[in-house]
Design a protein around this motif. Sequence first.
Motif, PDB file in Angstrom:
ATOM      1  N   ALA A   1       0.821  -1.212   0.000  1.00 18.24           N
ATOM      2  CA  ALA A   1       0.000   0.000   0.000  1.00 18.24           C
ATOM      3  C   ALA A   1       0.854   1.260   0.000  1.00 18.24           C
ATOM      4  O   ALA A   1       0.333   2.366  -0.198  1.00 18.24           O
ATOM      5  CB  ALA A   1      -0.931   0.003   1.206  1.00 18.24           C
ATOM      6  N   THR A   2       2.165   1.111   0.193  1.00 18.00           N
ATOM      7  CA  THR A   2       3.060   2.269   0.148  1.00 18.00           C
ATOM      8  C   THR A   2       3.524   2.577  -1.272  1.00 18.00           C
ATOM      9  O   THR A   2       4.196   3.583  -1.496  1.00 18.00           O
ATOM     10  CB  THR A   2       4.289   2.022   1.030  1.00 18.00           C
ATOM     11  OG1 THR A   2       5.003   0.881   0.549  1.00 18.00           O
ATOM     12  CG2 THR A   2       3.877   1.763   2.478  1.00 18.00           C
ATOM     13  N   MET A   3       3.171   1.717  -2.229  1.00 18.09           N
ATOM     14  CA  MET A   3       3.581   1.932  -3.613  1.00 18.09           C
ATOM     15  C   MET A   3       2.787   3.095  -4.229  1.00 18.09           C
ATOM     16  O   MET A   3       1.623   3.298  -3.905  1.00 18.09           O
ATOM     17  CB  MET A   3       3.330   0.646  -4.425  1.00 18.09           C
ATOM     18  CG  MET A   3       3.953   0.624  -5.804  1.00 18.09           C
ATOM     19  SD  MET A   3       3.712  -0.988  -6.610  1.00 18.09           S
ATOM     20  CE  MET A   3       4.611  -2.071  -5.507  1.00 18.09           C
ATOM     21  N   MET A   4       3.439   3.858  -5.101  1.00 17.32           N
ATOM     22  CA  MET A   4       2.761   4.971  -5.752  1.00 17.32           C
ATOM     23  C   MET A   4       1.645   4.441  -6.647  1.00 17.32           C
ATOM     24  O   MET A   4       1.870   3.580  -7.504  1.00 17.32           O
ATOM     25  CB  MET A   4       3.750   5.780  -6.589  1.00 17.32           C
ATOM     26  CG  MET A   4       3.110   7.006  -7.250  1.00 17.32           C
ATOM     27  SD  MET A   4       4.290   7.979  -8.214  1.00 17.32           S
ATOM     28  CE  MET A   4       4.630   6.868  -9.577  1.00 17.32           C
ATOM     29  N   VAL A   5       0.438   4.945  -6.434  1.00 20.74           N
ATOM     30  CA  VAL A   5      -0.722   4.510  -7.219  1.00 20.74           C
ATOM     31  C   VAL A   5      -0.976   5.540  -8.318  1.00 20.74           C
ATOM     32  O   VAL A   5      -1.241   6.711  -8.047  1.00 20.74           O
ATOM     33  CB  VAL A   5      -1.971   4.367  -6.327  1.00 20.74           C
ATOM     34  CG1 VAL A   5      -3.168   3.919  -7.164  1.00 20.74           C
ATOM     35  CG2 VAL A   5      -1.710   3.381  -5.201  1.00 20.74           C
ATOM     36  N   ASP A   6      -0.864   5.103  -9.562  1.00 21.18           N
ATOM     37  CA  ASP A   6      -1.142   5.973 -10.694  1.00 21.18           C
ATOM     38  C   ASP A   6      -1.824   5.142 -11.777  1.00 21.18           C
ATOM     39  O   ASP A   6      -2.126   3.949 -11.587  1.00 21.18           O
ATOM     40  CB  ASP A   6       0.141   6.628 -11.217  1.00 21.18           C
ATOM     41  CG  ASP A   6       1.230   5.606 -11.566  1.00 21.18           C
ATOM     42  OD1 ASP A   6       0.908   4.398 -11.685  1.00 21.18           O
ATOM     43  OD2 ASP A   6       2.395   6.004 -11.727  1.00 21.18           O
ATOM     44  N   ALA A   7      -2.077   5.757 -12.913  1.00 21.95           N
ATOM     45  CA  ALA A   7      -2.799   5.071 -13.983  1.00 21.95           C
ATOM     46  C   ALA A   7      -2.049   3.840 -14.476  1.00 21.95           C
ATOM     47  O   ALA A   7      -2.649   2.812 -14.800  1.00 21.95           O
ATOM     48  CB  ALA A   7      -3.050   6.045 -15.144  1.00 21.95           C
ATOM     49  N   GLU A   8      -0.705   3.919 -14.515  1.00 28.34           N
ATOM     50  CA  GLU A   8       0.094   2.791 -14.995  1.00 28.34           C
ATOM     51  C   GLU A   8      -0.046   1.587 -14.068  1.00 28.34           C
ATOM     52  O   GLU A   8      -0.230   0.450 -14.519  1.00 28.34           O
ATOM     53  CB  GLU A   8       1.563   3.195 -15.096  1.00 28.34           C
ATOM     54  CG  GLU A   8       2.462   2.095 -15.659  1.00 28.34           C
ATOM     55  CD  GLU A   8       3.927   2.491 -15.672  1.00 28.34           C
ATOM     56  OE1 GLU A   8       4.643   2.079 -16.609  1.00 28.34           O
ATOM     57  OE2 GLU A   8       4.360   3.198 -14.746  1.00 28.34           O
ATOM     58  N   LEU A   9       0.012   1.825 -12.762  1.00 29.66           N
ATOM     59  CA  LEU A   9      -0.116   0.727 -11.806  1.00 29.66           C
ATOM     60  C   LEU A   9      -1.518   0.125 -11.858  1.00 29.66           C
ATOM     61  O   LEU A   9      -1.685  -1.102 -11.875  1.00 29.66           O
ATOM     62  CB  LEU A   9       0.190   1.218 -10.391  1.00 29.66           C
ATOM     63  CG  LEU A   9       0.071   0.149  -9.299  1.00 29.66           C
ATOM     64  CD1 LEU A   9       1.130  -0.932  -9.481  1.00 29.66           C
ATOM     65  CD2 LEU A   9       0.168   0.767  -7.907  1.00 29.66           C
ATOM     66  N   LEU A  10      -2.536   0.972 -11.888  1.00 28.13           N
ATOM     67  CA  LEU A  10      -3.914   0.472 -11.922  1.00 28.13           C
ATOM     68  C   LEU A  10      -4.163  -0.357 -13.178  1.00 28.13           C
ATOM     69  O   LEU A  10      -4.821  -1.403 -13.123  1.00 28.13           O
ATOM     70  CB  LEU A  10      -4.896   1.638 -11.847  1.00 28.13           C
ATOM     71  CG  LEU A  10      -4.906   2.411 -10.524  1.00 28.13           C
ATOM     72  CD1 LEU A  10      -5.822   3.625 -10.629  1.00 28.13           C
ATOM     73  CD2 LEU A  10      -5.361   1.506  -9.377  1.00 28.13           C
ATOM     74  N   ALA A  11      -3.623   0.090 -14.310  1.00 31.33           N
ATOM     75  CA  ALA A  11      -3.784  -0.673 -15.558  1.00 31.33           C
ATOM     76  C   ALA A  11      -3.083  -2.024 -15.455  1.00 31.33           C
ATOM     77  O   ALA A  11      -3.610  -3.042 -15.922  1.00 31.33           O
ATOM     78  CB  ALA A  11      -3.240   0.131 -16.739  1.00 31.33           C
ATOM     79  N   GLY A  12      -1.902  -2.025 -14.835  1.00 32.44           N
ATOM     80  CA  GLY A  12      -1.177  -3.283 -14.672  1.00 32.44           C
ATOM     81  C   GLY A  12      -1.927  -4.261 -13.786  1.00 32.44           C
ATOM     82  O   GLY A  12      -2.015  -5.463 -14.088  1.00 32.44           O
ATOM     83  N   VAL A  13      -2.486  -3.766 -12.686  1.00 24.76           N
ATOM     84  CA  VAL A  13      -3.234  -4.629 -11.771  1.00 24.76           C
ATOM     85  C   VAL A  13      -4.503  -5.156 -12.448  1.00 24.76           C
ATOM     86  O   VAL A  13      -4.862  -6.332 -12.289  1.00 24.76           O
ATOM     87  CB  VAL A  13      -3.573  -3.873 -10.474  1.00 24.76           C
ATOM     88  CG1 VAL A  13      -4.475  -4.708  -9.584  1.00 24.76           C
ATOM     89  CG2 VAL A  13      -2.293  -3.513  -9.728  1.00 24.76           C
ATOM     90  N   GLU A  14      -5.176  -4.294 -13.204  1.00 22.59           N
ATOM     91  CA  GLU A  14      -6.357  -4.757 -13.948  1.00 22.59           C
ATOM     92  C   GLU A  14      -5.988  -5.854 -14.932  1.00 22.59           C
ATOM     93  O   GLU A  14      -6.729  -6.821 -15.110  1.00 22.59           O
ATOM     94  CB  GLU A  14      -6.992  -3.577 -14.683  1.00 22.59           C
ATOM     95  CG  GLU A  14      -7.746  -2.621 -13.782  1.00 22.59           C
ATOM     96  CD  GLU A  14      -8.402  -1.494 -14.574  1.00 22.59           C
ATOM     97  OE1 GLU A  14      -8.172  -1.425 -15.798  1.00 22.59           O
ATOM     98  OE2 GLU A  14      -9.132  -0.695 -13.970  1.00 22.59           O
ATOM     99  N   GLY A  15      -4.821  -5.708 -15.577  1.00 19.80           N
ATOM    100  CA  GLY A  15      -4.366  -6.735 -16.507  1.00 19.80           C
ATOM    101  C   GLY A  15      -4.089  -8.058 -15.804  1.00 19.80           C
ATOM    102  O   GLY A  15      -4.428  -9.134 -16.324  1.00 19.80           O
TER     103      GLY A  15
END
Length: 421
Positions: free
Chosen positions: A110-124
């Motif tokens: 939860a300390t990782m920076m959350v941005d569009a790139e991370l959210l897209a990766g997790v969705e993938g």
Amino acid sequence: MAEAPVPVGLPRVPAQTRVPADAVRNVRVGRQGLYDARRTLVAYEVLFHSGEKDVSDRATSQVIASTFGTFGVDRIAGSRPVFISFTRAFLTGVIPIPVEPAGVVVEISATMMVDAELLAGVEGLRHDGYRIALCDYRGQPECSALLDLVDYVKVDVPAHPGWQLAELAARVTERGRDLIAGGIEDEPTLARVLELGFGLFQGPLLEKPTVLERRTLTPTQLVCVRLLRELADPELDIIRLEPTIGSDPGLALRLLRTANSAASGTMRQVSSLRQALVIIGPRRLRSWVVLILLEGPSNASPADGLWKVLARACACRVLAPDPVDDMAFTVGLLSGAAELLATPPEVVAEAAGVSREVRDALVSGLGGAGAALHAVLAHERDDDEGIAATGLAPYAVSHAYLESLSESLRLVEEIAGVSDS
């Protein structure tokens, strides 16, 4: 017809092979159990070495390699899932994840920076079938979008006073996510988190972290570099890579173990390296090669004695009555790996997870592959009577070994040439 005489002056390879010091090492992986409300062990979290978390790409690579390639996920967790912490590079696809989704829970800090790139990766990753756990959650507002994508949320219980813990639990359960309580040290704490709706529990009250250790051969960088070049060809027939992989016993053992793992998508026992390559496929193989390079494998050249293993494996394949199934090649390869590790062949067979037929050939000399192996081993000892006892002619064994030796040396020279190009 009289048996042809054994040619005079045929080279014999010494029985003992010199192995570079950094080609063999002890691999360690930490693990700690997760328990349900009935105190039944339901999963394991695997950790870097001594049970401590390390968020570097290299540490993550070593944990994955140890879990799936060295020990096998079945040895570490049985049929239970394993929770593994992944870095941002893995989550966003910069570094491919080399294991199938079955049996794996991807942990995100939860300390990782959350941005569009991370959210897209997790969705993938979710689309690919991976389950996701958000760890070290303290109610950070920036993690709100992640709460919609994960399956589990883990909270470090000792880090929060009672009122704050209740608030976090309510926030997570409202989103329909399963709660994991970490750091459970005593019975009153366990009772409190049970009342708050936590479903999984971890901590010294239930189980302290333990460390598993195994001696293993380390894959070499030069072989991995060559494989990456060949895997770049979209028309590549993966079977063509078998000799290159066979020249690196450490890599071959890891791929056999991976193919046999329950998380690889198959429950069959693999009987040859060729079969393992077909099961893994080019995409997963490419991911494993990248992971090995990140892990920091041995810099030892395959020319430093390891070529003998390939020569033994190739000779076994030539001498086996049915060389098409390629089991004899794998038997010879495992025999050489056992010698390099100074480990009994049955231990190497168990570590590789190969079929009973392969184990019997390797350990007891049964079947055509077993006879071929014993004949080759006798040739290496300069034991013509031992060769004859297998039913094979000494001349035929010498001829097969010479051809295999020439082929293995040619391949090693090609691989070594990669570093100069």
